[in-house]
Design a protein around this motif. Sequence first.
Motif, PDB file in Angstrom:
ATOM      1  N   UNK A 172      49.264  48.515 -70.290  1.00 21.80           N
ATOM      2  CA  UNK A 172      48.579  49.480 -69.434  1.00 21.80           C
ATOM      3  C   UNK A 172      47.128  49.068 -69.196  1.00 21.80           C
ATOM      4  N   UNK A 173      46.467  48.593 -70.255  1.00 19.32           N
ATOM      5  CA  UNK A 173      45.079  48.137 -70.118  1.00 19.32           C
ATOM      6  C   UNK A 173      44.992  46.925 -69.195  1.00 19.32           C
ATOM      7  N   UNK A 174      45.962  46.033 -69.345  1.00 19.72           N
ATOM      8  CA  UNK A 174      45.984  44.848 -68.478  1.00 19.72           C
ATOM      9  C   UNK A 174      46.211  45.242 -67.022  1.00 19.72           C
ATOM     10  N   UNK A 175      47.151  46.171 -66.790  1.00 26.45           N
ATOM     11  CA  UNK A 175      47.443  46.608 -65.429  1.00 26.45           C
ATOM     12  C   UNK A 175      46.220  47.278 -64.789  1.00 26.45           C
ATOM     13  N   UNK A 176      45.502  48.087 -65.582  1.00 29.42           N
ATOM     14  CA  UNK A 176      44.293  48.735 -65.071  1.00 29.42           C
ATOM     15  C   UNK A 176      43.242  47.701 -64.694  1.00 29.42           C
ATOM     16  N   UNK A 177      43.108  46.683 -65.539  1.00 30.89           N
ATOM     17  CA  UNK A 177      42.121  45.626 -65.264  1.00 30.89           C
ATOM     18  C   UNK A 177      42.489  44.852 -64.010  1.00 30.89           C
ATOM     19  N   UNK A 178      43.793  44.549 -63.849  1.00 32.81           N
ATOM     20  CA  UNK A 178      44.255  43.825 -62.666  1.00 32.81           C
ATOM     21  C   UNK A 178      44.013  44.658 -61.417  1.00 32.81           C
TER      22      UNK A 178
END
Length: 248
Positions: free
Chosen positions: A36-42
């Motif tokens: 989820x953190x990665x998706x938000x960053x992307x």
Amino acid sequence: MDDAALKEAITRILKDDVFVDIIRDQVRAAVDSAVAARDEEIEALKEELAETRAQLNGLEQYSRRLCLDVSGIPETPNEDTDRLVMDTARLAGVDVSKTDIDRSHRVGAVKPGRPRTLLVRFVSYAKREAFYGARRQLRQPRSFEGSTVTTAVASKVFVTDNLTRENQHILYRARQFRKEGKLFAAWSDVGKLKVRLRENGPTTVIRTMTDLQKLVNSAAERRKPQAPMETDGDGFRRVTRGNKSSAK
């Protein structure tokens, strides 16, 4: 506790289904959180990139504020493009001299039987606007002796903003939406792309294809017919929720 006893204790724990479930749930939660953190960053990076592209496109378009595209004038060898622009402007009732033109030339690939667009950059914005503002006068051109552009040709000439490739694509798509009845009008105004959803409605400036798509989608959502209001036998409004209903 010696090593053998410790090893046996760990083995018993690992065979415990409850313990395994706890570990699995913790690992799954940790992975889900990281994803989820990665998706938000992307997503944030995508938005930042889109905004940067929009700003660069805006800067490029601003650099073209003194330019116009003139299409429909037949192309001939060794032609004087400045003279073609001056004569076309005069046919529209605007006096343009050599000193008003910074440069002019044909653009695009050569295609048999199809003249390339003539790009002209003016020295002053005022002269550029005078020619652009009089473009509709070319439908009824004012003939004069010695013109390199005939009135028959001038009546079919189009004078438009010189748009970036990105803005050309956005305006093309907006005009497709207009043909489909999803927009009332779409045009460019000194490089700014503008649309109107309905006649006499407000004008919206479009910067990106995403802006355009969101506007069209929002308008389509508002046009969706509302579900008919149901009433019971006593005239009370009946609100339906799934398979249940209640009277209010």
